[in-house]
Design a protein around this motif. Structure first.
Motif, PDB file in Angstrom:
ATOM      1  N   UNK A   1      -2.227  -9.861 -36.116  1.00 46.39           N
ATOM      2  CA  UNK A   1      -0.911  -9.279 -35.804  1.00 46.39           C
ATOM      3  C   UNK A   1       0.166 -10.066 -36.528  1.00 46.39           C
ATOM      4  N   UNK A   2       0.836  -9.417 -37.460  1.00 45.99           N
ATOM      5  CA  UNK A   2       1.874 -10.087 -38.243  1.00 45.99           C
ATOM      6  C   UNK A   2       3.164 -10.199 -37.443  1.00 45.99           C
ATOM      7  N   UNK A   3       3.945 -11.224 -37.749  1.00 44.20           N
ATOM      8  CA  UNK A   3       5.240 -11.411 -37.097  1.00 44.20           C
ATOM      9  C   UNK A   3       6.185 -10.282 -37.502  1.00 44.20           C
ATOM     10  N   UNK A   4       6.832  -9.689 -36.512  1.00 43.27           N
ATOM     11  CA  UNK A   4       7.701  -8.538 -36.769  1.00 43.27           C
ATOM     12  C   UNK A   4       9.181  -8.852 -36.638  1.00 43.27           C
ATOM     13  N   UNK A   5       9.503  -9.969 -35.980  1.00 45.94           N
ATOM     14  CA  UNK A   5      10.896 -10.267 -35.668  1.00 45.94           C
ATOM     15  C   UNK A   5      11.305 -11.625 -36.225  1.00 45.94           C
ATOM     16  N   UNK A   6      12.603 -11.793 -36.410  1.00 50.73           N
ATOM     17  CA  UNK A   6      13.138 -13.082 -36.859  1.00 50.73           C
ATOM     18  C   UNK A   6      13.291 -14.013 -35.650  1.00 50.73           C
ATOM     19  N   UNK A   7      12.528 -15.098 -35.662  1.00 55.13           N
ATOM     20  CA  UNK A   7      12.546 -16.076 -34.577  1.00 55.13           C
ATOM     21  C   UNK A   7      13.393 -17.278 -34.964  1.00 55.13           C
ATOM     22  N   UNK A   8      14.152 -17.760 -33.978  1.00 56.32           N
ATOM     23  CA  UNK A   8      14.907 -19.007 -34.135  1.00 56.32           C
ATOM     24  C   UNK A   8      14.469 -19.952 -33.030  1.00 56.32           C
ATOM     25  N   UNK A   9      14.483 -21.236 -33.310  1.00 53.10           N
ATOM     26  CA  UNK A   9      14.170 -22.221 -32.281  1.00 53.10           C
ATOM     27  C   UNK A   9      15.383 -23.082 -31.982  1.00 53.10           C
ATOM     28  N   UNK A  10      15.616 -23.316 -30.703  1.00 49.85           N
ATOM     29  CA  UNK A  10      16.578 -24.341 -30.289  1.00 49.85           C
ATOM     30  C   UNK A  10      15.752 -25.503 -29.774  1.00 49.85           C
ATOM     31  N   UNK A  11      15.716 -26.580 -30.545  1.00 50.21           N
ATOM     32  CA  UNK A  11      14.877 -27.722 -30.209  1.00 50.21           C
ATOM     33  C   UNK A  11      13.789 -27.901 -31.258  1.00 50.21           C
ATOM     34  N   UNK A  26       0.306 -16.486 -38.221  1.00 53.22           N
ATOM     35  CA  UNK A  26       0.377 -15.026 -38.247  1.00 53.22           C
ATOM     36  C   UNK A  26       1.018 -14.507 -39.537  1.00 53.22           C
ATOM     37  N   UNK A  27       1.101 -15.392 -40.513  1.00 49.15           N
ATOM     38  CA  UNK A  27       1.610 -14.984 -41.814  1.00 49.15           C
ATOM     39  C   UNK A  27       3.108 -14.925 -41.922  1.00 49.15           C
ATOM     40  N   UNK A  28       3.805 -15.515 -40.936  1.00 44.21           N
ATOM     41  CA  UNK A  28       5.262 -15.508 -40.971  1.00 44.21           C
ATOM     42  C   UNK A  28       5.809 -16.925 -40.963  1.00 44.21           C
ATOM     43  N   UNK A  29       7.041 -17.058 -40.519  1.00 41.81           N
ATOM     44  CA  UNK A  29       7.666 -18.368 -40.421  1.00 41.81           C
ATOM     45  C   UNK A  29       8.876 -18.260 -39.512  1.00 41.81           C
ATOM     46  N   UNK A  30       9.316 -19.370 -39.012  1.00 38.08           N
ATOM     47  CA  UNK A  30      10.581 -19.388 -38.289  1.00 38.08           C
ATOM     48  C   UNK A  30      11.702 -18.972 -39.232  1.00 38.08           C
ATOM     49  N   UNK A  31      12.601 -18.150 -38.721  1.00 37.36           N
ATOM     50  CA  UNK A  31      13.748 -17.740 -39.533  1.00 37.36           C
ATOM     51  C   UNK A  31      14.790 -18.849 -39.602  1.00 37.36           C
ATOM     52  N   UNK A  32      15.010 -19.535 -38.456  1.00 37.99           N
ATOM     53  CA  UNK A  32      16.081 -20.534 -38.434  1.00 37.99           C
ATOM     54  C   UNK A  32      15.852 -21.585 -37.357  1.00 37.99           C
ATOM     55  N   UNK A  33      16.633 -22.670 -37.472  1.00 40.72           N
ATOM     56  CA  UNK A  33      16.510 -23.819 -36.585  1.00 40.72           C
ATOM     57  C   UNK A  33      17.884 -24.249 -36.090  1.00 40.72           C
ATOM     58  N   UNK A  66      19.126 -12.933 -36.206  1.00 48.08           N
ATOM     59  CA  UNK A  66      18.215 -13.512 -35.220  1.00 48.08           C
ATOM     60  C   UNK A  66      17.848 -12.466 -34.172  1.00 48.08           C
ATOM     61  N   UNK A  67      16.535 -12.263 -33.985  1.00 51.79           N
ATOM     62  CA  UNK A  67      16.050 -11.318 -32.975  1.00 51.79           C
ATOM     63  C   UNK A  67      15.619 -12.016 -31.694  1.00 51.79           C
ATOM     64  N   UNK A  68      14.867 -13.112 -31.842  1.00 51.89           N
ATOM     65  CA  UNK A  68      14.288 -13.809 -30.698  1.00 51.89           C
ATOM     66  C   UNK A  68      14.617 -15.293 -30.788  1.00 51.89           C
ATOM     67  N   UNK A  69      15.041 -15.875 -29.672  1.00 47.40           N
ATOM     68  CA  UNK A  69      15.328 -17.309 -29.626  1.00 47.40           C
ATOM     69  C   UNK A  69      14.341 -17.976 -28.677  1.00 47.40           C
ATOM     70  N   UNK A  70      13.717 -19.042 -29.157  1.00 49.01           N
ATOM     71  CA  UNK A  70      12.828 -19.863 -28.331  1.00 49.01           C
ATOM     72  C   UNK A  70      13.591 -21.127 -27.943  1.00 49.01           C
ATOM     73  N   UNK A  71      13.747 -21.355 -26.653  1.00 46.47           N
ATOM     74  CA  UNK A  71      14.490 -22.511 -26.150  1.00 46.47           C
ATOM     75  C   UNK A  71      13.494 -23.566 -25.657  1.00 46.47           C
TER      76      UNK A  71
END
Length: 325
Positions: A1-11, A26-33, A66-71
């Motif tokens: 399952x390939x990454x479909x959304x732009x993920x950002x991490x806080x931390x 999953x063949x993707x990467x974090x969009x931002x930090x 940014x679509x999804x934020x991981x805190x």
């Protein structure tokens, strides 16, 4: 399952690294930090080939890409970031414990509903294939009614009161740090939320809970015991006892093996599923499925667990600085 959304991490701590690795698997990467210390954010981005680093954390909330934020910051910072992220229309996967108390969680859930976004706690065991398989076995009825759950979670932390695990200022203590895992396990298998709760606690010199025990019972009269410690190592083992057998889960929450022992003749069945090393992969996959399809991320269980933890701390008259205002 390939990454479909732009993920950002806080931390950019341990979980931040695991998230980056999971997305790359999953063949993707974090969009931002985004990170409190910009230099650490830059170093993290360089390690994983991430192009975008925010100089200020608040910039992640206004970035339209940014679509999804991981805190994955300390517990007591979660609500301030949740408010901003959810109001900005971002989906959020937040480290456990998701908030300090039930009032904060209720506020966050209301914001998610108002802004039509997905909010979830990154509770590993809700997403590991092993637990999904065990849930199917339990639901089939072949083990009979649930009777009792026993949970042990003891870690051995350096008895340094400046350590974050014992710090009131960083929302330390056994309940929010490890109790959330044990209680999520209990709630995952119980038929309904516990309605009768008895607790005991031993405080560390800082005033946070160093050891705790809970006795729980729900309306079906299923019972559970939970023993927690930050300064006494215990095996991470959960036992779920039914009328026709019992399940032993090893090395939870990131379990990949369980053994069912049947009461009538003592024969055993080994259940193996998933890979501990892919824990964050499963969380990411379920989160993206939730965004696509309205997949159940067990936010109702998260709310039940938070109510138990809030109740216990109220019984102990234990508050964090943010709760004393």
């Amino acid at each position: 399952m390939a990454v479909k959304y732009n993920w950002a991490t806080i931390g950019t701590g341990v979980i931040g690294h695991q998230l980056a690795e999971a997305l790359q698997k999953q063949g993707g990467n974090l969009y931002s930090v985004a990170n409190r210390t910009y230099e650490k954010g830059v170093a993290f981005a360089k390690e994983y080939g991430i192009e975008k680093v925010y100089k200020e954390i608040d910039e992640v909330f206004t970035d339209p890409n940014v679509d999804v934020i991981y805190i994955s910051t300390p517990h007591n910072t979660h609500i301030q970031y949740l408010r901003k992220a959810l109001k900005a229309g971002k989906h959020v996967l937040c480290e456990k414990s998701i908030t300090l108390n039930s009032d904060e969680l209720d506020e966050a859930i209301a914001l998610a509903e108002d802004n039509h976004v997905v909010l979830a706690e990154a509770m590993t065991l809700f997403h590991m294939p092993l637990y999904k398989k065990l849930h199917e076995i339990v639901a089939s009825g072949r083990l009979g009614p649930l009777r009792l759950i026993q949970m042990n979670f003891g870690s051995y932390k350096d008895y340094n009161m400046k350590n974050r695990f014992f710090s009131r200022e960083l929302a330390g203590g056994a309940m929010l740090d490890i109790g959330v895992y044990a209680l999520s396990f209990v709630r995952f298998f119980m038929s309904s939320t516990p309605t009768h709760i008895q607790t005991q606690v031993k405080f560390a010199p800082t005033g946070v809970d160093e050891m705790a025990s809970l006795l729980l019972q729900n309306k079906e009269e299923e019972m559970a015991t939970v023993i927690l410690s930050l300064h006494a190592k215990q095996p991470k083992r959960g036992t779920i006892a039914f009328d026709q057998g019992y399940i032993e889960v090893y090395e939870y929450p990131r379990g990949e093996k369980a053994v069912i022992t049947y009461t009538n003749d003592g024969h055993q069945e080994v259940i193996e599923a998933g890979d501990t090393n892919d824990a964050l992969v499963y969380e990411v996959q379920d989160m993206e499925k939730a965004i696509d399809e309205g997949y159940d991320m067990h936010l109702d269980y998260t709310r039940d667990v938070m109510k138990i933890m809030t109740y216990a701390r109220e019984e102990w008259h234990m508050k964090y600085p943010e709760e004393e205002a």
